[in-house]
Write an enzyme that holds these catalytic residues in place. Structure first.
Site, short mmCIF file in Angstrom:
data_model
loop_
_atom_site.label_atom_id
_atom_site.label_comp_id
_atom_site.label_asym_id
_atom_site.label_seq_id
_atom_site.Cartn_x
_atom_site.Cartn_y
_atom_site.Cartn_z
N ASN A 103 48.32 45.74 65.86
CA ASN A 103 49.28 44.78 65.90
C ASN A 103 49.71 44.54 67.34
OD1 ASN A 103 49.55 43.70 63.17
ND2 ASN A 103 50.70 45.61 62.70
N ASP A 184 40.56 37.95 54.66
CA ASP A 184 41.01 37.48 55.99
C ASP A 184 40.32 38.31 57.04
OD1 ASP A 184 42.18 40.28 55.98
OD2 ASP A 184 44.10 39.86 56.02
N HIS A 187 41.84 43.20 57.05
CA HIS A 187 42.52 44.18 56.17
C HIS A 187 41.22 44.82 55.23
CE1 HIS A 187 46.22 42.17 57.39
NE2 HIS A 187 46.54 43.48 57.60
#
Length: 218
Positions: A103, A184, A187
């Site tokens: 992140n 997505d 993941h």
């Protein structure tokens, strides 16, 4: 004579108790803390499909008595992992797998700050005598080659500085493969988690073997 007999019985009982306590301690499973973000938490997956659960199953299939603790929090940066480290250590782990940084990269955060956060995490784990496997991460290409290089290098240098087991890229073998990721594209799907587990297993074995190896006397 009767007094001596009672003494022997008393000390015998004490020894049995001590041996029972030691036996229980030796029989306790090795506790591995998986400190990470959504990649560890198992975003979009069932609990039994998440990385910690699948890693534990793989290790137990090898006859290793382990418990892998899921300390993954979706959305966490390295700063978030550092902030909750004390809480995570309440689980009293013997070892830790640190999977953080994805992140930071997605948000384009300063790699030097990321390195400082991970450095603090590794120092705390070392202070608590917890063996570590550091999982590296790669930055997205849209931030440019200079950012990517600094980001990637930070993990390798940390692993070297702290002498921890290093797995260079947590998503090795599944990144960019639509068959192994959720819709997505970020993941891992359940099949992707299984690929991660199989690829990281040799490094986890090294981590476990390091713990089993007796420390050298100074």
């Amino acid at each position: 004579m009767e007094f001596l007999f009672r003494v022997v019985l008393r000390y015998g009982a004490v020894l049995l108790l001590v041996n029972a306590i030691i036996g229980d301690a030796m029989a306790a499973p090795v506790r591995i803390l998986a400190l990470g973000d959504s990649l560890t938490a198992g975003f979009g997956l069932k609990a039994e499909e998440a990385f910690p659960a699948r890693l534990e199953a793989a290790l137990r299939a090898e006859g290793r008595d382990v418990r892998v603790i899921n300390a993954g929090v979706s959305g966490d940066t390295t700063a978030g992992g550092l902030a909750r480290l004390g809480w995570a250590l309440a689980e009293k782990p013997d070892l830790a797998i640190v999977e953080l940084g994805a992140n930071d990269g997605l948000r384009g955060l300063d790699p030097q700050l990321m390195r400082a956060n991970l450095d603090a995490i590794l120092k705390r784990l070392k202070q608590d005598r917890i063996g570590v496997l550091l999982a590296g991460m790669l930055a997205p290409a849209n931030y440019g080659p200079a950012y990517q290089a600094e980001f990637k290098t930070a993990f390798a240098r940390l692993a070297s500085d702290h002498d921890v087991v290093f797995y260079p890229f947590f998503l090795d073998g599944i990144a960019g493969d639509a068959r192994l990721n959720l819709a997505d594209g970020l993941h891992p799907a359940a099949k992707g988690v299984d690929v991660i587990v199989q690829r990281i297993l040799p490094s986890v074995r090294t981590l476990l073997d390091r713990r089993a190896r007796p420390e050298k006397k100074p």
